[in-house]
Write a protein that holds these residues in place. Structure first.
Motif, PDB file in Angstrom:
ATOM      1  N   ILE A   5       0.842  -1.198   0.000  1.00 50.08           N
ATOM      2  CA  ILE A   5       0.000   0.000   0.000  1.00 50.08           C
ATOM      3  C   ILE A   5       0.873   1.242   0.000  1.00 50.08           C
ATOM      4  N   THR A   6       1.896   1.255   0.829  1.00 48.80           N
ATOM      5  CA  THR A   6       2.801   2.395   0.894  1.00 48.80           C
ATOM      6  C   THR A   6       3.563   2.591  -0.416  1.00 48.80           C
ATOM      7  N   ALA A   7       3.972   1.490  -1.023  1.00 46.47           N
ATOM      8  CA  ALA A   7       4.773   1.589  -2.244  1.00 46.47           C
ATOM      9  C   ALA A   7       3.957   1.996  -3.464  1.00 46.47           C
ATOM     10  N   PHE A   8       2.709   1.560  -3.542  1.00 45.65           N
ATOM     11  CA  PHE A   8       1.946   1.761  -4.775  1.00 45.65           C
ATOM     12  C   PHE A   8       0.724   2.663  -4.609  1.00 45.65           C
ATOM     13  N   ASN A   9       0.693   3.520  -3.589  1.00 48.05           N
ATOM     14  CA  ASN A   9      -0.450   4.419  -3.431  1.00 48.05           C
ATOM     15  C   ASN A   9      -0.291   5.718  -4.212  1.00 48.05           C
ATOM     16  N   GLU A  10       0.805   5.860  -4.907  1.00 53.79           N
ATOM     17  CA  GLU A  10       1.008   7.011  -5.785  1.00 53.79           C
ATOM     18  C   GLU A  10       1.718   6.535  -7.043  1.00 53.79           C
ATOM     19  N   LYS A  11       1.686   7.349  -8.057  1.00 51.76           N
ATOM     20  CA  LYS A  11       2.304   6.969  -9.326  1.00 51.76           C
ATOM     21  C   LYS A  11       3.814   6.860  -9.149  1.00 51.76           C
ATOM     22  N   SER A  61      -5.683 -10.229   1.225  1.00 51.27           N
ATOM     23  CA  SER A  61      -6.893  -9.938   0.444  1.00 51.27           C
ATOM     24  C   SER A  61      -7.709  -8.825   1.076  1.00 51.27           C
ATOM     25  N   ASN A  62      -7.866  -8.866   2.394  1.00 41.79           N
ATOM     26  CA  ASN A  62      -8.691  -7.877   3.079  1.00 41.79           C
ATOM     27  C   ASN A  62      -8.073  -6.483   3.015  1.00 41.79           C
ATOM     28  N   LEU A  63      -6.767  -6.391   3.067  1.00 39.61           N
ATOM     29  CA  LEU A  63      -6.123  -5.084   3.056  1.00 39.61           C
ATOM     30  C   LEU A  63      -5.981  -4.495   1.653  1.00 39.61           C
ATOM     31  N   LEU A  64      -5.981  -5.331   0.619  1.00 42.36           N
ATOM     32  CA  LEU A  64      -5.680  -4.828  -0.722  1.00 42.36           C
ATOM     33  C   LEU A  64      -6.830  -4.892  -1.721  1.00 42.36           C
ATOM     34  N   TYR A  65      -7.957  -5.473  -1.364  1.00 44.22           N
ATOM     35  CA  TYR A  65      -9.009  -5.596  -2.373  1.00 44.22           C
ATOM     36  C   TYR A  65      -9.658  -4.237  -2.628  1.00 44.22           C
ATOM     37  N   GLY A  66     -10.221  -4.120  -3.812  1.00 45.47           N
ATOM     38  CA  GLY A  66     -10.936  -2.904  -4.186  1.00 45.47           C
ATOM     39  C   GLY A  66     -12.409  -3.203  -4.373  1.00 45.47           C
ATOM     40  N   ILE A  67     -13.126  -2.217  -4.839  1.00 41.94           N
ATOM     41  CA  ILE A  67     -14.568  -2.370  -5.038  1.00 41.94           C
ATOM     42  C   ILE A  67     -14.878  -3.433  -6.091  1.00 41.94           C
ATOM     43  N   HIS A  68     -14.073  -3.475  -7.145  1.00 43.78           N
ATOM     44  CA  HIS A  68     -14.389  -4.342  -8.279  1.00 43.78           C
ATOM     45  C   HIS A  68     -13.645  -5.675  -8.260  1.00 43.78           C
ATOM     46  N   ASN A  69     -12.825  -5.923  -7.250  1.00 43.50           N
ATOM     47  CA  ASN A  69     -12.097  -7.192  -7.203  1.00 43.50           C
ATOM     48  C   ASN A  69     -12.151  -7.790  -5.805  1.00 43.50           C
ATOM     49  N   LEU A  70     -13.271  -8.332  -5.454  1.00 40.19           N
ATOM     50  CA  LEU A  70     -13.495  -8.918  -4.138  1.00 40.19           C
ATOM     51  C   LEU A  70     -13.015 -10.371  -4.139  1.00 40.19           C
ATOM     52  N   PRO A  71     -11.963 -10.684  -3.396  1.00 34.26           N
ATOM     53  CA  PRO A  71     -11.479 -12.069  -3.338  1.00 34.26           C
ATOM     54  C   PRO A  71     -12.480 -12.969  -2.611  1.00 34.26           C
ATOM     55  N   ILE A  72     -12.413 -14.248  -2.893  1.00 36.60           N
ATOM     56  CA  ILE A  72     -13.400 -15.176  -2.357  1.00 36.60           C
ATOM     57  C   ILE A  72     -13.286 -15.312  -0.839  1.00 36.60           C
ATOM     58  N   SER A  73     -12.083 -15.189  -0.292  1.00 32.05           N
ATOM     59  CA  SER A  73     -11.942 -15.297   1.168  1.00 32.05           C
ATOM     60  C   SER A  73     -12.620 -14.126   1.872  1.00 32.05           C
ATOM     61  N   VAL A  74     -12.526 -12.941   1.306  1.00 27.02           N
ATOM     62  CA  VAL A  74     -13.183 -11.769   1.892  1.00 27.02           C
ATOM     63  C   VAL A  74     -14.695 -11.870   1.701  1.00 27.02           C
ATOM     64  N   ALA A  75     -15.129 -12.330   0.530  1.00 29.08           N
ATOM     65  CA  ALA A  75     -16.564 -12.478   0.271  1.00 29.08           C
ATOM     66  C   ALA A  75     -17.190 -13.497   1.229  1.00 29.08           C
ATOM     67  N   MET A  76     -16.466 -14.582   1.495  1.00 33.33           N
ATOM     68  CA  MET A  76     -16.990 -15.585   2.422  1.00 33.33           C
ATOM     69  C   MET A  76     -17.159 -15.007   3.823  1.00 33.33           C
ATOM     70  N   LEU A  77     -16.171 -14.273   4.295  1.00 33.94           N
ATOM     71  CA  LEU A  77     -16.272 -13.733   5.650  1.00 33.94           C
ATOM     72  C   LEU A  77     -17.344 -12.652   5.743  1.00 33.94           C
ATOM     73  N   LYS A  78     -17.481 -11.834   4.702  1.00 35.42           N
ATOM     74  CA  LYS A  78     -18.525 -10.801   4.719  1.00 35.42           C
ATOM     75  C   LYS A  78     -19.909 -11.443   4.774  1.00 35.42           C
TER      76      LYS A  78
END
Length: 186
Positions: free
Chosen positions: A38-44, A132-149
């Motif tokens: 997140i720190t490395a890729f939050n800006e161009k 997965s939980n820290l890096l997913y976005g609105i359009h790319n929900l991983p299955i592990s996060v979807a299961m827990l939600k």
């Protein structure tokens, strides 16, 4: 795979250093890896080709690759170490070049080990929740996060459906490995 081949073939300082650097990510917790990405890729920046990767599709495969690379590397090295080098020497002695020897002798013999390592990495990635939980976005929900939600919102049927998809995918991967092993287990 090429790095595993080089490390298992010759135990030099540079090859051992490369193995150490690849397997170093095992000592990094998943949350630390995700926060650093997140720190490395939050800006161009130049490493992301001038793009911001956070919230997009590309950050999760990068994180999963970093997380799964040691598993792949070690499984590939085990497959390469179990390969009989006399077969490679015989191929070279009969006039085959390095590329032809690798493609026709080495690769077919180590391919089940490589595919098994890939399968382990995929299964490990399917269950990876922290990254997965820290890096997913609105359009790319991983299955592990979807299961827990779904589970925390008491949608147990949907949670079980997601679990069934994971089980079927893992079963498919296992059947591929068993087919490549060419032994009858069942």
């Amino acid at each position: 795979m090429p790095l595993s081949y080089m490390v298992s073939k010759k135990k030099t300082f540079t090859n051992n250093l490369a193995w150490f650097l690849v397997t170093l990510s095992w000592s990094i917790p998943a949350s630390v890896l995700a926060v650093n990405l997140i720190t490395a890729f939050n800006e161009k920046n130049i490493f992301a080709f001038g793009q911001v990767l956070i919230g997009g599709y590309y950050i999760l495969p990068i994180a999963y690759t970093i997380h799964a690379l040691p598993v792949m590397m070690n499984n590939n090295m085990i497959a390469m170490d179990s390969f009989n080098p006399a077969l490679e020497d015989a191929s070279r002695g009969l006039g085959a070049g390095a590329v032809q020897t690798f493609a026709r002798v080495v690769l077919p013999n180590v391919l089940p080990g490589i595919i098994s390592g890939s399968m382990l990495a995929i299964i490990n990635t399917l269950g990876e929740y922290t990254i997965s939980n820290l890096l997913y976005g609105i359009h790319n929900l991983p299955i592990s996060v979807a299961m827990l939600k779904r589970f925390t919102n008491y949608y147990f049927g949907e949670t079980m459906a997601y679990a069934e998809v994971v089980i079927l995918l893992c079963s498919l991967l296992f059947s591929i490995v068993f087919k490549l092993d060419k032994k009858s287990y069942f």
